[in-house]
Each structure stands twice: as structure tokens, then as C-alpha cells.
Motif scaffolding. Structure first.
Motif, PDB file in Angstrom:
ATOM      1  N   ALA A  86      40.190  34.347  38.349  1.00  0.00           N
ATOM      2  CA  ALA A  86      38.814  34.275  38.852  1.00  0.00           C
ATOM      3  C   ALA A  86      38.768  34.264  40.376  1.00  0.00           C
ATOM      4  CB  ALA A  86      38.116  33.035  38.293  1.00  0.00           C
ATOM      5  N   ASP A  87      39.722  33.566  40.998  1.00  0.00           N
ATOM      6  CA  ASP A  87      39.781  33.524  42.471  1.00  0.00           C
ATOM      7  C   ASP A  87      39.964  34.929  43.047  1.00  0.00           C
ATOM      8  OD1 ASP A  87      39.606  30.725  42.553  1.00  0.00           O
ATOM      9  OD2 ASP A  87      41.790  30.482  42.484  1.00  0.00           O
ATOM     10  N   MET A  88      40.933  35.646  42.505  1.00  0.00           N
ATOM     11  CA  MET A  88      41.233  36.969  43.053  1.00  0.00           C
ATOM     12  C   MET A  88      40.132  37.966  42.729  1.00  0.00           C
ATOM     13  SD  MET A  88      45.362  37.438  42.772  1.00  0.00           S
ATOM     14  CE  MET A  88      45.438  37.425  40.989  1.00  0.00           C
ATOM     15  N   THR A  89      39.556  37.845  41.541  1.00  0.00           N
ATOM     16  CA  THR A  89      38.453  38.740  41.176  1.00  0.00           C
ATOM     17  C   THR A  89      37.270  38.536  42.107  1.00  0.00           C
ATOM     18  OG1 THR A  89      39.140  38.746  38.859  1.00  0.00           O
ATOM     19  CG2 THR A  89      36.873  39.412  39.337  1.00  0.00           C
ATOM     20  N   ALA A  90      36.961  37.285  42.390  1.00  0.00           N
ATOM     21  CA  ALA A  90      35.854  37.000  43.308  1.00  0.00           C
ATOM     22  C   ALA A  90      36.132  37.553  44.695  1.00  0.00           C
ATOM     23  CB  ALA A  90      35.613  35.496  43.380  1.00  0.00           C
ATOM     24  N   ALA A  91      37.388  37.468  45.148  1.00  0.00           N
ATOM     25  CA  ALA A  91      37.740  37.937  46.489  1.00  0.00           C
ATOM     26  C   ALA A  91      37.571  39.447  46.617  1.00  0.00           C
ATOM     27  CB  ALA A  91      39.168  37.537  46.826  1.00  0.00           C
ATOM     28  N   VAL A  92      37.983  40.207  45.609  1.00  0.00           N
ATOM     29  CA  VAL A  92      37.890  41.660  45.721  1.00  0.00           C
ATOM     30  C   VAL A  92      36.499  42.179  45.378  1.00  0.00           C
ATOM     31  CG1 VAL A  92      40.340  42.045  45.310  1.00  0.00           C
ATOM     32  CG2 VAL A  92      38.768  42.016  43.359  1.00  0.00           C
ATOM     33  N   ASP A  93      35.618  41.294  44.933  1.00  0.00           N
ATOM     34  CA  ASP A  93      34.232  41.687  44.676  1.00  0.00           C
ATOM     35  C   ASP A  93      33.340  41.490  45.895  1.00  0.00           C
ATOM     36  OD1 ASP A  93      34.629  42.562  42.140  1.00  0.00           O
ATOM     37  OD2 ASP A  93      33.916  40.749  41.139  1.00  0.00           O
ATOM     38  N   VAL A  94      33.834  40.783  46.908  1.00  0.00           N
ATOM     39  CA  VAL A  94      33.038  40.499  48.103  1.00  0.00           C
ATOM     40  C   VAL A  94      32.977  41.746  48.979  1.00  0.00           C
ATOM     41  CG1 VAL A  94      32.959  39.166  50.246  1.00  0.00           C
ATOM     42  CG2 VAL A  94      33.532  38.034  48.095  1.00  0.00           C
ATOM     43  N   VAL A  95      31.793  42.018  49.519  1.00  0.00           N
ATOM     44  CA  VAL A  95      31.607  43.116  50.456  1.00  0.00           C
ATOM     45  C   VAL A  95      30.991  42.541  51.725  1.00  0.00           C
ATOM     46  CG1 VAL A  95      30.434  45.290  50.918  1.00  0.00           C
ATOM     47  CG2 VAL A  95      31.326  44.833  48.637  1.00  0.00           C
ATOM     48  N   ASP A  96      31.767  42.539  52.804  1.00  0.00           N
ATOM     49  CA  ASP A  96      31.308  41.943  54.055  1.00  0.00           C
ATOM     50  C   ASP A  96      30.765  42.954  55.054  1.00  0.00           C
ATOM     51  OD1 ASP A  96      31.793  39.343  53.359  1.00  0.00           O
ATOM     52  OD2 ASP A  96      33.822  39.302  54.176  1.00  0.00           O
ATOM     53  N   ASP A  97      31.087  44.226  54.898  1.00  0.00           N
ATOM     54  CA  ASP A  97      30.561  45.210  55.836  1.00  0.00           C
ATOM     55  C   ASP A  97      30.313  46.524  55.107  1.00  0.00           C
ATOM     56  OD1 ASP A  97      32.856  47.239  56.383  1.00  0.00           O
ATOM     57  OD2 ASP A  97      33.840  45.294  56.555  1.00  0.00           O
ATOM     58  N   ALA A  98      29.583  47.402  55.760  1.00  0.00           N
ATOM     59  CA  ALA A  98      29.091  48.616  55.109  1.00  0.00           C
ATOM     60  C   ALA A  98      30.198  49.554  54.665  1.00  0.00           C
ATOM     61  CB  ALA A  98      28.132  49.343  56.047  1.00  0.00           C
ATOM     62  N   GLY A  99      31.371  49.459  55.258  1.00  0.00           N
ATOM     63  CA  GLY A  99      32.449  50.375  54.925  1.00  0.00           C
ATOM     64  C   GLY A  99      33.232  49.999  53.686  1.00  0.00           C
ATOM     65  N   ASP A 100      32.983  48.818  53.119  1.00  0.00           N
ATOM     66  CA  ASP A 100      33.772  48.341  51.996  1.00  0.00           C
ATOM     67  C   ASP A 100      33.029  48.502  50.676  1.00  0.00           C
ATOM     68  OD1 ASP A 100      36.104  47.501  53.353  1.00  0.00           O
ATOM     69  OD2 ASP A 100      35.074  45.706  54.031  1.00  0.00           O
ATOM     70  N   LEU A 101      33.820  48.551  49.600  1.00  0.00           N
ATOM     71  CA  LEU A 101      33.284  48.562  48.249  1.00  0.00           C
ATOM     72  C   LEU A 101      33.931  47.437  47.460  1.00  0.00           C
ATOM     73  CD1 LEU A 101      33.537  52.383  47.399  1.00  0.00           C
ATOM     74  CD2 LEU A 101      31.490  51.133  48.098  1.00  0.00           C
ATOM     75  N   SER A 102      33.294  47.031  46.392  1.00  0.00           N
ATOM     76  CA  SER A 102      33.906  46.066  45.487  1.00  0.00           C
ATOM     77  C   SER A 102      34.968  46.765  44.648  1.00  0.00           C
ATOM     78  CB  SER A 102      32.851  45.447  44.564  1.00  0.00           C
ATOM     79  OG  SER A 102      31.922  44.696  45.287  1.00  0.00           O
ATOM     80  N   TYR A 103      35.968  46.003  44.221  1.00  0.00           N
ATOM     81  CA  TYR A 103      36.990  46.510  43.307  1.00  0.00           C
ATOM     82  C   TYR A 103      36.326  46.925  42.001  1.00  0.00           C
ATOM     83  CZ  TYR A 103      40.925  46.279  39.991  1.00  0.00           C
ATOM     84  OH  TYR A 103      41.857  46.539  39.020  1.00  0.00           O
ATOM     85  N   THR A 104      36.681  48.107  41.500  1.00  0.00           N
ATOM     86  CA  THR A 104      36.048  48.621  40.281  1.00  0.00           C
ATOM     87  C   THR A 104      37.058  48.932  39.187  1.00  0.00           C
ATOM     88  OG1 THR A 104      36.141  50.884  41.162  1.00  0.00           O
ATOM     89  CG2 THR A 104      34.115  49.624  41.575  1.00  0.00           C
ATOM     90  N   GLY A 105      38.285  48.435  39.343  1.00  0.00           N
ATOM     91  CA  GLY A 105      39.331  48.776  38.386  1.00  0.00           C
ATOM     92  C   GLY A 105      39.404  47.846  37.194  1.00  0.00           C
ATOM     93  N   ALA A 174      39.496  35.898  62.841  1.00  0.00           N
ATOM     94  CA  ALA A 174      39.448  37.018  63.778  1.00  0.00           C
ATOM     95  C   ALA A 174      39.775  38.346  63.102  1.00  0.00           C
ATOM     96  CB  ALA A 174      40.405  36.775  64.939  1.00  0.00           C
ATOM     97  N   SER A 175      40.485  38.305  61.968  1.00  0.00           N
ATOM     98  CA  SER A 175      40.857  39.538  61.273  1.00  0.00           C
ATOM     99  C   SER A 175      40.005  39.784  60.027  1.00  0.00           C
ATOM    100  CB  SER A 175      42.335  39.498  60.873  1.00  0.00           C
ATOM    101  OG  SER A 175      42.575  38.468  59.934  1.00  0.00           O
ATOM    102  N   GLN A 176      38.891  39.094  59.920  1.00  0.00           N
ATOM    103  CA  GLN A 176      38.069  39.175  58.723  1.00  0.00           C
ATOM    104  C   GLN A 176      37.565  40.595  58.451  1.00  0.00           C
ATOM    105  OE1 GLN A 176      37.631  36.773  56.475  1.00  0.00           O
ATOM    106  NE2 GLN A 176      36.513  38.222  55.204  1.00  0.00           N
ATOM    107  N   TYR A 177      37.393  41.373  59.510  1.00  0.00           N
ATOM    108  CA  TYR A 177      36.814  42.706  59.367  1.00  0.00           C
ATOM    109  C   TYR A 177      37.638  43.587  58.437  1.00  0.00           C
ATOM    110  CZ  TYR A 177      34.407  46.990  60.855  1.00  0.00           C
ATOM    111  OH  TYR A 177      33.671  48.154  60.882  1.00  0.00           O
ATOM    112  N   VAL A 178      38.956  43.387  58.384  1.00  0.00           N
ATOM    113  CA  VAL A 178      39.803  44.202  57.520  1.00  0.00           C
ATOM    114  C   VAL A 178      40.446  43.381  56.401  1.00  0.00           C
ATOM    115  CG1 VAL A 178      40.311  46.071  59.124  1.00  0.00           C
ATOM    116  CG2 VAL A 178      41.617  43.957  59.276  1.00  0.00           C
ATOM    117  N   ARG A 179      39.979  42.162  56.213  1.00  0.00           N
ATOM    118  CA  ARG A 179      40.542  41.299  55.179  1.00  0.00           C
ATOM    119  C   ARG A 179      40.417  41.914  53.789  1.00  0.00           C
ATOM    120  NH1 ARG A 179      44.362  38.328  54.810  1.00  0.00           N
ATOM    121  NH2 ARG A 179      43.885  38.128  57.026  1.00  0.00           N
ATOM    122  N   GLU A 180      39.250  42.509  53.503  1.00  0.00           N
ATOM    123  CA  GLU A 180      39.033  43.065  52.167  1.00  0.00           C
ATOM    124  C   GLU A 180      39.993  44.221  51.876  1.00  0.00           C
ATOM    125  OE1 GLU A 180      34.869  44.001  52.223  1.00  0.00           O
ATOM    126  OE2 GLU A 180      34.437  41.985  52.903  1.00  0.00           O
TER     127      GLU A 180
END
Length: 517
Positions: A86-105, A174-180
Motif C-alpha cells: 500500500a505504501d509503494m502503491t500510494a507513492a507511485v499514484d501521486v502526481v506532483d507536477d504536470a509532467g508526471d503520470l500515475s503508475y498504471t501497471g 530539494a529533489s522532489q521535482y524528480v522523485r516520482e
């Protein structure tokens, strides 16, 4: 106890073992490094078979002289946390900026035990200076299909910035922009059952310490050695749980790192077999690009493109590694040197860089005019590498040439999977066509998957990471071929190269600024 100071410890470590304090106990019944001790985890348990009782902070501290440690030896090991499905699923479902998508696999089938380690490696300078790299390790609590042992997965991060706080394992805000992007690369692999080590690369831990230059951006030897020794470190951490197979994966700059690692594997050694390489939008381009763009500042301004910023990182970090401490600023105008150093020392990948923008609108505003005039044209195909006797130009062209090695020998035989997606504005189609040209001309075993969805540079990982996990199983565990999903094959051109076409169906040519070397 000073583990580095005791000859008995070093003798044990030289035998291929690693460990914490217990592994170097002075007791006559001390634990042999790597066996976990009488009460340690059983082989195949996907838990460390060495002590991991160091503090998290110690992983990034000065380890002292590491010369006597063998490659891949674990100098520090600290428990980080346990992550549930659940922790990892929640993390890859977060979208913090317009360039990212949620995990769909596919849904994850495993949580993860997370550790951070510091391990011995070498730097990419001619002296092969002893070095060390921090890394984050993810061990599945439910191995893929219940199988043990499993291949080692080494995950190479994309551009995070070269400063110490940008180390992916630190998860600094400071590196949150590319964390996802990093989580989309790593979490599906461990979430679908593989053990993963993600090296920060040498230079991040103990950043700025004596004899520890920053990680050299896209330096084939510097990043490749850290990655290969990362595989050694994971094998020493869980020797009973892994096979001799090594899988390399990476995104963007990490795609370069993965392919550089493959190129270096025959000469440096892998202590295993590189079984498969899966990369997303790799910048496997002529590294002369960092000079060629100086010919077109209007097209590669800081506001328009990330290439100028990467050029600053490339030149500064290479000079610090290869020319010595303090030489990172040599190619920059005296009035801009402080701003350049502050950028490298402090800025992680972000949407904007106010300090850099204040110093100029493009890389041309920062470099010495004499350097720009000497190297910009020679770095392009039109210039043909002719430096007209300029020693500085020749030195840097030689370095850039070395940083784009051909894949030959065993490296050319390893299965390579390349993902590229529609609407990638970071590694644009004219640049990616150069990548396809090179992989084909080297005779590699590369398969290209083109995602026709307009998911771009970062969305490709989120949408296709589960395909990669299944493809790895096919190549290493005898699993079935992955379902097609979003993997569309590109038709080959007359030269047998997978060919990208534009919206009108016209073939996209390799960017004319990019050398084929």
C-alpha cells in the motif's frame, strides 16, 4: 572498533565478505563476513546476511581511507524502513507536477525492506582512485513468483543534480521535482518481486570531502564503475538470495548510466553476467552534444531546454575529477565562476534555477568565449572534430568521445530493451533517432518499444514499468513474453534502424548537431 584499521577485518573482507561490527569482531568465535552468523537470516530469505546496524547518517559521512577494501565491499549498512504494498502503491499514484503520470501497471505483489549502504568502488580518473558510493537497497518481502534466488537489479537514476543533497537515496525535499521518476523506476521492480540496488554514484556521499570529487555527469568510467560495484555490493548483502545474473535499468541520464555500465562490464568486470538491460529514453548520445549546443544558444537557452544546464554539470564535474580540485570553474568566465560553483553545489533538478538564470540566459553566457569559439563547431559533424591545434578543445573532445563508447564484444550480445514515448520534449525525437542509429550500427541486440500515447519523457516509466518487469522475467527466469501493452514496434528504415516518424509520417532525422563519432 575501527574496522578499517584491523588487519584481521581486511583479510576477511578481501575474501569477498562485507559487514558491520559483528563481522569484524575480535572474538575467536566472531561471525564470518557474509554468513549472517548463527542467528542471522537464512540464505534466500531476502534479508541482509550481514549486520546492518549503522546509522543512516554514517552512510553519508567520511569513511576514511578505503584503499584496502575490495570492490563492492559494504563499508556501512543501515536499516531504513519497511514499505508495504500500500505504501509503494500510494507513492507511485501521486502526481506532483504536470509532467508526471500515475503508475498504471499491474498491482504490486510485494512490499520492501529498505536499507541504505555505503560501498567501495573506484573513480573514473586515470588513476582509478579508490572511492565509495552510497545506495538505497530494496529487498522484496515476497519474491517474484516465490522464486529464489533471483537476478540482481541495478537501477540507475535520471538527472537529480550533482550536489550531495540531491542523492536519490536521501529523498531530500530539494529533489522532489524528480522523485516520482525515481519511484516509478524502482518501486515496480521491487513491488513485482525483484531485489534492487539504486546507487547514488560515487561523489554524492561525503560531498565535498577531500579526495572525493562530485560524481562526473555522464562520465562512462565514473558512473559505470559505481553501478558495477553496486551489483557486487548487493551480492555481498544477500549472497544466498541472488543468482549470477545482473539486470541494468535506468531512465534518461540513468539510461546513459546503464548503457555505460554495459560498455564497461567486459573491461572492469561484473562478478556476474549482465543478462538484460532495460532503459527509458536514454541519453545515449555523443557527449560532444555538451559543446555542440554552444553553436546554437538561441535553441538551447536555459528557459527552453535542459541541455545547457547539463552542459554546465558535465564540464564542471569532469574537470573536478580529471583535472583536480578547484578546476571545475576553469572553463567559465571569472565573473560567472561563483554562480556556476553555487549551482553545482546546491541545485537539484527543478523547474527553475534562479541563481543560474541570474548569471546568464544560456550556457554561452557562462563559458569562456575562447572555449566556445574553439570547440562549438568541431564538436558537430560539420566540424569533424578538427580543433585546429587548440589543446583545450582537443582535450575536451577526447573526453567526450571516450564518454560514448561503442558496445562491442559481450556487451553487443546482451538483450537491450529501449522504451521511448510520444511527446517526449526532453529527449526529443531527433535526438532519440541518433540513439537508435548508434545501437543499430553497433550490432546490438536492441528491441525498441514505442509508446504511441503522448505520455512523454516521464510518463513512459509510469505506463510501462510492469512490462519491463515481465520482460526481465522472460530474459532471466524463463518466463513468458510480456503482453504487448503499449509496446509498438517501429518500422525499420533502409539502414535497418528503427525509424521515428513525425505527425505527417515523415522520417525524423538524427539532429545535425549530434556527432556519430
Amino acid at each position: 572498533m575501527n574496522r578499517l584499521a584491523l588487519a584481521s577485518c581486511l583479510m576477511l573482507l578481501a575474501g569477498g565478505a562485507t559487514g558491520g561490527v559483528a563481522a569484524c569482531s575480535s572474538s575467536s568465535s566472531g561471525t564470518s563476513p557474509g554468513d549472517g552468523g548463527a542467528d542471522g537470516p537464512a540464505a534466500g530469505s531476502f534479508l541482509p546476511e550481514i549486520d546492518c546496524t549503522d546509522t543512516l547518517d554514517s552512510v553519508y559521512a567520511d569513511p576514511g581511507d578505503v584503499t584496502a577494501w575490495p570492490k563492492g565491499a559494504i563499508i556501512k549498512c543501515a536499516k531504513d524502513q519497511d514499505l508495504s504494498i500500500a505504501d509503494m502503491t500510494a507513492a507511485v499514484d501521486v502526481v506532483d507536477d504536470a509532467g508526471d503520470l500515475s503508475y498504471t501497471g499491474k498491482p504490486f505483489t510485494s512490499g520492501a525492506h529498505v536499507y541504505r549502504v555505503l560501498y567501495r568502488t573506484e573513480r573514473g580518473d586515470p588513476a582509478s582512485t579508490p572511492g565509495y558510493s552510497s545506495a538505497i537497497v530494496f529487498l522484496p518481502d515476497t519474491p517474484r513468483s516465490g522464486t529464489t534466488p533471483l537476478p540482481i537489479v541495478v537501477a540507475a537514476h535520471g538527472s537529480f543534480g550533482q550536489a550531495g543533497k540531491c542523492a536519490p537515496s536521501k529523498s531530500d525535499p530539494a529533489s522532489q521535482y524528480v522523485r516520482e521518476d525515481f519511484q516509478h523506476l524502482v518501486y515496480p521492480m521491487v513491488g513485482l518481486g525483484y531485489p534492487v540496488i539504486a546507487p547514488d554514484l560515487a561523489g554524492y556521499a561525503n560531498y565535498g570531502g577531500a579526495g572525493n570529487p562530485p560524481s562526473a555527469y555522464d562520465d562512462v568510467a565514473d558512473v559505470g564503475k559505481s553501478n558495477l560495484d553496486g551489483a557486487r555490493a548487493l551480492r555481498k548483502l544477500i549472497p544466498g538470495s541472488v543468482t549470477q545474473q545482473i539486470v541494468l535499468t535506468g531512465h534518461s541520464q540513468g539510461g546513459y548510466t546503464a548503457l555505460a555500465t554495459l560498455a564497461l562490464s567486459d573491461s572492469y568486470g561484473a562478478d556476474g553476467t549482465i543478462a538484460a538491460v532495460a532503459v527509458y529514453a536514454p541519453i545515449w548520445l555523443s557527449q560532444r552534444v555538451w559543446a555542440a549546443i554552444l553553436l546554437a544558444p538561441g535553441s538551447y537557452s536555459f528557459a527552453q531546454s535542459s541541455v545547457g544546464k547539463a552542459s554546465v554539470w558535465y564540464h564542471y564535474t569532469h574537470a573536478e575529477l580529471l583535472d583536480g580540485p578547484g578546476h571545475g570553474v576553469d572553463l567559465f568566465q571569472p565573473s560567472k565562476q561563483a554562480a556556476v560553483k553555487a549551482f553545482v553545489d546546491n541545485d537539484c533538478w527543478s523547474a527553475t534555477y534562479p541563481d543560474l538564470y541570474a548569471a546568464g540566459s544560456s550556457a554561452n553566457d557562462l563559458f569562456l568565449d575562447t572555449y566556445v569559439k574553439a570547440i562549438a563547431l568541431p564538436a558537430t559533424p560539420a566540424g569533424g572534430g578538427n580543433c585546429n591545434g587548440d589543446a583545450t578543445c582537443q582535450k575536451w573532445l577526447d573526453r567526450m568521445t571516450a564518454d560514448w563508447p561503442h558496445l562491442t564484444g559481450n556487451a553487443a550480445k546482451v538483450p537491450i530493451l529501449v522504451w521511448y514515448a510520444n511527446n517526449d520534449t526532453t529527449v526529443t525525437p531527433d535526438a532519440m533517432q541518433c540513439v537508435f542509429n548508434r545501437l543499430t550500427s553497433d550490432g546490438t541486440s536492441a528491441q525498441v518499444c514505442y509508446d504511441t500515447d503522448p505520455v512523454g519523457h516521464t510518463g513512459s516509466i509510469a505506463e510501462n514499468a510492469d512490462y519491463v518487469a515481465d520482460w526481465v522475467a522472460q530474459k532471466t527466469l524463463g518466463g513468458p513474453a510480456p503482453a504487448a501493452g503499449h509496446c509498438t514496434a517501429l518500422a525499420a528504415n533502409d539502414a535497418g534502424v528503427p525509424q521515428i516518424v513525425d505527425g505527417t509520417g515523415k522520417p525524423v532525422a538524427c539532429n545535425q548537431l549530434l556527432s556519430n563519432q
